[in-house]
Design a protein around this motif. Sequence first.
Motif, PDB file in Angstrom:
ATOM      1  N   SER A   1      35.909  31.662  39.180  1.00  0.00           N
ATOM      2  CA  SER A   1      34.806  32.541  38.884  1.00  0.00           C
ATOM      3  C   SER A   1      33.490  31.739  39.067  1.00  0.00           C
ATOM      4  O   SER A   1      33.302  30.674  38.584  1.00  0.00           O
ATOM      5  CB  SER A   1      35.047  33.001  37.193  1.00  0.00           C
ATOM      6  OG  SER A   1      33.911  33.725  36.713  1.00  0.00           O
ATOM      7  N   THR A   2      32.361  32.349  39.127  1.00  0.00           N
ATOM      8  CA  THR A   2      31.028  31.811  39.620  1.00  0.00           C
ATOM      9  C   THR A   2      30.092  32.534  38.402  1.00  0.00           C
ATOM     10  O   THR A   2      29.003  32.213  38.454  1.00  0.00           O
ATOM     11  CB  THR A   2      30.377  31.923  40.769  1.00  0.00           C
ATOM     12  OG1 THR A   2      30.696  33.323  41.181  1.00  0.00           O
ATOM     13  CG2 THR A   2      31.532  31.243  41.928  1.00  0.00           C
ATOM     14  N   VAL A   3      30.533  33.536  37.595  1.00  0.00           N
ATOM     15  CA  VAL A   3      29.673  34.143  36.763  1.00  0.00           C
ATOM     16  C   VAL A   3      29.993  33.772  35.421  1.00  0.00           C
ATOM     17  O   VAL A   3      31.022  32.928  35.076  1.00  0.00           O
ATOM     18  CB  VAL A   3      29.866  35.810  37.134  1.00  0.00           C
ATOM     19  CG1 VAL A   3      29.525  36.221  38.321  1.00  0.00           C
ATOM     20  CG2 VAL A   3      31.266  36.149  36.488  1.00  0.00           C
TER      21      VAL A   3
ATOM     22  N   LEU B   1      39.237  38.405  30.750  1.00  0.00           N
ATOM     23  CA  LEU B   1      39.483  37.016  31.753  1.00  0.00           C
ATOM     24  C   LEU B   1      40.996  37.291  32.186  1.00  0.00           C
ATOM     25  O   LEU B   1      41.959  37.718  31.222  1.00  0.00           O
ATOM     26  CB  LEU B   1      39.408  35.895  30.829  1.00  0.00           C
ATOM     27  CG  LEU B   1      40.089  34.573  31.665  1.00  0.00           C
ATOM     28  CD1 LEU B   1      38.953  34.144  32.973  1.00  0.00           C
ATOM     29  CD2 LEU B   1      39.918  33.293  30.736  1.00  0.00           C
ATOM     30  N   ILE B   2      41.246  37.176  33.400  1.00  0.00           N
ATOM     31  CA  ILE B   2      42.839  37.333  34.045  1.00  0.00           C
ATOM     32  C   ILE B   2      43.089  36.038  34.360  1.00  0.00           C
ATOM     33  O   ILE B   2      42.216  35.142  35.325  1.00  0.00           O
ATOM     34  CB  ILE B   2      42.707  38.140  35.316  1.00  0.00           C
ATOM     35  CG1 ILE B   2      42.387  39.596  34.521  1.00  0.00           C
ATOM     36  CG2 ILE B   2      44.201  38.297  35.614  1.00  0.00           C
ATOM     37  CD1 ILE B   2      42.015  40.758  35.703  1.00  0.00           C
TER      38      ILE B   2
ATOM     39  N   TYR C   1      38.049  41.039  40.881  1.00  0.00           N
ATOM     40  CA  TYR C   1      38.494  41.536  39.495  1.00  0.00           C
ATOM     41  C   TYR C   1      39.262  42.766  39.621  1.00  0.00           C
ATOM     42  O   TYR C   1      40.014  43.078  38.839  1.00  0.00           O
ATOM     43  CB  TYR C   1      37.203  41.623  38.732  1.00  0.00           C
ATOM     44  CG  TYR C   1      37.362  42.094  37.422  1.00  0.00           C
ATOM     45  CD1 TYR C   1      37.913  41.217  36.413  1.00  0.00           C
ATOM     46  CD2 TYR C   1      36.785  43.324  37.007  1.00  0.00           C
ATOM     47  CE1 TYR C   1      38.110  41.916  35.049  1.00  0.00           C
ATOM     48  CE2 TYR C   1      37.026  43.976  35.515  1.00  0.00           C
ATOM     49  CZ  TYR C   1      37.732  43.211  34.820  1.00  0.00           C
ATOM     50  OH  TYR C   1      38.067  43.360  33.277  1.00  0.00           O
ATOM     51  N   GLU C   2      38.599  44.003  40.518  1.00  0.00           N
ATOM     52  CA  GLU C   2      39.042  45.015  40.304  1.00  0.00           C
ATOM     53  C   GLU C   2      40.608  45.081  40.891  1.00  0.00           C
ATOM     54  O   GLU C   2      41.260  45.838  40.296  1.00  0.00           O
ATOM     55  CB  GLU C   2      38.278  46.166  41.486  1.00  0.00           C
ATOM     56  CG  GLU C   2      36.902  46.587  40.734  1.00  0.00           C
ATOM     57  CD  GLU C   2      37.377  47.488  39.536  1.00  0.00           C
ATOM     58  OE1 GLU C   2      38.097  48.238  39.467  1.00  0.00           O
ATOM     59  OE2 GLU C   2      36.442  47.108  38.337  1.00  0.00           O
ATOM     60  N   ALA C   3      40.818  44.568  41.997  1.00  0.00           N
ATOM     61  CA  ALA C   3      42.459  44.400  42.110  1.00  0.00           C
ATOM     62  C   ALA C   3      43.181  43.621  41.253  1.00  0.00           C
ATOM     63  O   ALA C   3      44.268  44.193  40.730  1.00  0.00           O
ATOM     64  CB  ALA C   3      42.604  43.818  43.670  1.00  0.00           C
ATOM     65  N   ALA C   4      42.450  42.643  40.739  1.00  0.00           N
ATOM     66  CA  ALA C   4      43.378  41.840  39.776  1.00  0.00           C
ATOM     67  C   ALA C   4      43.750  42.518  38.289  1.00  0.00           C
ATOM     68  O   ALA C   4      44.526  42.142  37.740  1.00  0.00           O
ATOM     69  CB  ALA C   4      42.737  40.562  39.346  1.00  0.00           C
ATOM     70  N   ARG C   5      42.856  43.527  38.041  1.00  0.00           N
ATOM     71  CA  ARG C   5      43.122  44.039  36.566  1.00  0.00           C
ATOM     72  C   ARG C   5      43.993  45.477  36.802  1.00  0.00           C
ATOM     73  O   ARG C   5      44.578  45.776  35.683  1.00  0.00           O
ATOM     74  CB  ARG C   5      41.742  44.643  35.953  1.00  0.00           C
ATOM     75  CG  ARG C   5      41.078  45.908  36.893  1.00  0.00           C
ATOM     76  CD  ARG C   5      40.016  46.118  36.106  1.00  0.00           C
ATOM     77  NE  ARG C   5      39.392  47.565  36.579  1.00  0.00           N
ATOM     78  CZ  ARG C   5      39.746  48.722  36.354  1.00  0.00           C
ATOM     79  NH1 ARG C   5      40.377  48.808  35.403  1.00  0.00           N
ATOM     80  NH2 ARG C   5      39.181  49.692  36.663  1.00  0.00           N
ATOM     81  N   GLN C   6      44.462  45.868  37.791  1.00  0.00           N
ATOM     82  CA  GLN C   6      45.353  46.945  38.363  1.00  0.00           C
ATOM     83  C   GLN C   6      46.737  46.633  37.774  1.00  0.00           C
ATOM     84  O   GLN C   6      47.278  45.392  38.048  1.00  0.00           O
ATOM     85  CB  GLN C   6      45.135  47.505  39.612  1.00  0.00           C
ATOM     86  CG  GLN C   6      44.005  47.901  40.009  1.00  0.00           C
ATOM     87  CD  GLN C   6      43.170  48.799  39.313  1.00  0.00           C
ATOM     88  OE1 GLN C   6      43.861  49.884  38.848  1.00  0.00           O
ATOM     89  NE2 GLN C   6      41.815  48.665  39.348  1.00  0.00           N
ATOM     90  N   VAL C   7      47.298  47.431  36.985  1.00  0.00           N
ATOM     91  CA  VAL C   7      48.853  47.358  36.878  1.00  0.00           C
ATOM     92  C   VAL C   7      49.236  48.773  37.420  1.00  0.00           C
ATOM     93  O   VAL C   7      48.945  49.431  38.276  1.00  0.00           O
ATOM     94  CB  VAL C   7      49.167  47.446  35.249  1.00  0.00           C
ATOM     95  CG1 VAL C   7      48.672  46.215  34.696  1.00  0.00           C
ATOM     96  CG2 VAL C   7      48.678  48.745  34.578  1.00  0.00           C
ATOM     97  N   HIS C   8      50.772  48.704  37.525  1.00  0.00           N
ATOM     98  CA  HIS C   8      51.349  49.697  38.391  1.00  0.00           C
ATOM     99  C   HIS C   8      51.065  51.134  37.900  1.00  0.00           C
ATOM    100  O   HIS C   8      50.868  52.038  39.006  1.00  0.00           O
ATOM    101  CB  HIS C   8      52.986  49.445  38.157  1.00  0.00           C
ATOM    102  CG  HIS C   8      53.960  50.077  39.273  1.00  0.00           C
ATOM    103  ND1 HIS C   8      54.138  49.622  40.327  1.00  0.00           N
ATOM    104  CD2 HIS C   8      54.572  51.408  39.417  1.00  0.00           C
ATOM    105  CE1 HIS C   8      54.860  50.340  41.254  1.00  0.00           C
ATOM    106  NE2 HIS C   8      54.959  51.526  40.495  1.00  0.00           N
ATOM    107  N   ASN C   9      51.049  51.351  36.727  1.00  0.00           N
ATOM    108  CA  ASN C   9      50.721  52.707  36.222  1.00  0.00           C
ATOM    109  C   ASN C   9      49.222  53.033  36.157  1.00  0.00           C
ATOM    110  O   ASN C   9      48.693  52.327  35.154  1.00  0.00           O
ATOM    111  CB  ASN C   9      51.599  52.991  34.815  1.00  0.00           C
ATOM    112  CG  ASN C   9      51.164  54.377  34.371  1.00  0.00           C
ATOM    113  OD1 ASN C   9      50.534  55.126  35.134  1.00  0.00           O
ATOM    114  ND2 ASN C   9      51.743  54.755  33.144  1.00  0.00           N
TER     115      ASN C   9
ATOM    116  N   ASP D   1      33.530  39.340  39.241  1.00  0.00           N
ATOM    117  CA  ASP D   1      34.231  38.759  40.286  1.00  0.00           C
ATOM    118  C   ASP D   1      34.524  39.697  41.580  1.00  0.00           C
ATOM    119  O   ASP D   1      34.915  40.694  41.161  1.00  0.00           O
ATOM    120  CB  ASP D   1      35.463  37.778  39.982  1.00  0.00           C
ATOM    121  CG  ASP D   1      34.930  36.648  39.025  1.00  0.00           C
ATOM    122  OD1 ASP D   1      33.632  36.219  39.105  1.00  0.00           O
ATOM    123  OD2 ASP D   1      35.840  35.759  38.653  1.00  0.00           O
ATOM    124  N   ALA D   2      34.480  39.358  42.714  1.00  0.00           N
ATOM    125  CA  ALA D   2      35.030  40.023  43.859  1.00  0.00           C
ATOM    126  C   ALA D   2      36.613  40.469  43.478  1.00  0.00           C
ATOM    127  O   ALA D   2      36.856  41.455  44.194  1.00  0.00           O
ATOM    128  CB  ALA D   2      34.854  39.352  45.208  1.00  0.00           C
TER     129      ALA D   2
END
Length: 466
Positions: A2-4, A51-52, A34-42, A31-32
């Motif tokens: 992360s840079t922020v 933070l992830i 973040y959106e993909a990283a926060r998703q779960v299956h449902n 972070d670029a």
Amino acid sequence: MSTVSAGPGIHESALASLRPQFRGDLIQPGDAAYEAARQVHNAATDRHPALIAQATDTADVMAAVRFGREQGLTIAVRGGGHHGAGFGTVDDGLVIDLGAMRGVRVDPAAKTARVEGGARLSDVDHATHAFGLALAAGVISTTGVAGLTLGAGVGHLTRHFGLTIDNLLEADIVLASGELVRASAEENADLFWALRGGGGNFGVVTSFLFRLHPVSTVMFGPTLYELDKAPEVLRWYREFMAQAPDDLSGFFAFLVVPPVPPFPEALHLRKMCGIVWCYSGPQEKAEAVLAPVRSFGPPALDGIGPAPFPAVQTAFDGLYPAGQYMSWRSDMLDDIPDAAIEQHLRFAPDLPSVPSTVHFYPIDGAAHRVGTPDTAFSYRDARWAMTIVGVGRERSDLPALRAWTKTYWEAVHPYGMGGGYVNFFGDEGQDRVRQTYRDNYDRLTRIKAHYDPDNLFHLNQNIRPA
């Protein structure tokens, strides 16, 4: 990296102290990735962690747990991210994501597999099939091994080889203290007992050691019937399964026929009932074992044929990709009485979409040869784990999906055993958790008090410390 600046509730100085201890990516809002990283299956679960922490190894997990505890953050642990209740993520807290830890090491001589905590069933099936072996686990290949196992683990091979927890030999687990311990029948035996069905209440499992079985090619596929035949089919099914050999499994389903091969076009999008069979015994005995299955009805479709086991596990993946909106309900059943069948026939014709379904997974056979007090899983006397799941493609579908699953479940729940299968129901309150663990609940609370007295790991079907 992360840079922020650090997210809500996380001091930048604290995060700076974590970075040298953590080899994986630390991802924050803005972070670029973040959106993909926060998703779960449902997709019905739409949460925004502060933070992830995408762990690469056990040391990363240990550092992340210590950091979360010291910072007073709510911790969510994500393996495959499949749980219907969305326990693998949290608003404004810390997600410890094991998705990069997907290693599987097979010992073909010992017939075991060491499986990392972020592995999915597809990873295990790929590795084990090369040696003509399989793990008794699940029905969808994208399912996370960790969550499935810790909730007990129902699948195509349950009647033949038991629940997934019945094939668990040991586990490495990071406790709330940040300490790594091993749990087995010989080491931390109380913790090992609790892990076998007690969910993610006791820590972060970074690896499992499983017993494998000689399964390679099986006979697999559905027999489908007209929906108005459901009472007759269910009555036959409940009697047939009671005396079926352990190496034959079949889960009953109300379904909408997918408009894809191998289903014939004449059946596309029709609401039907069916049984999805899996015979994992000797192939030379398959036709004799399946003869009463093929002759009953006769079915509108007999789709049973030989298949490599990894293909069996991927058969339904296309119906349940990540990003759909899902509502789940569950019950454990010891019978399917005629009165319950009447209620099913009230609601099954209103299946709201092609992926929406009702399943009865058989959990007798080998699973019944383990005693109720022997593992945390308390329903050794059940014959089926039932799930009702509504699935839609848009968030606007959710109110109708939730209404359908809730009213359906309320109508059939009186014919169940009280509790559900923890992998198949949502955040439904503490009474529901108690009902699910029954006489094992008090022992679980004492073990929880020993290993996680402050209930750091509470995003789960929570067992509160005694």
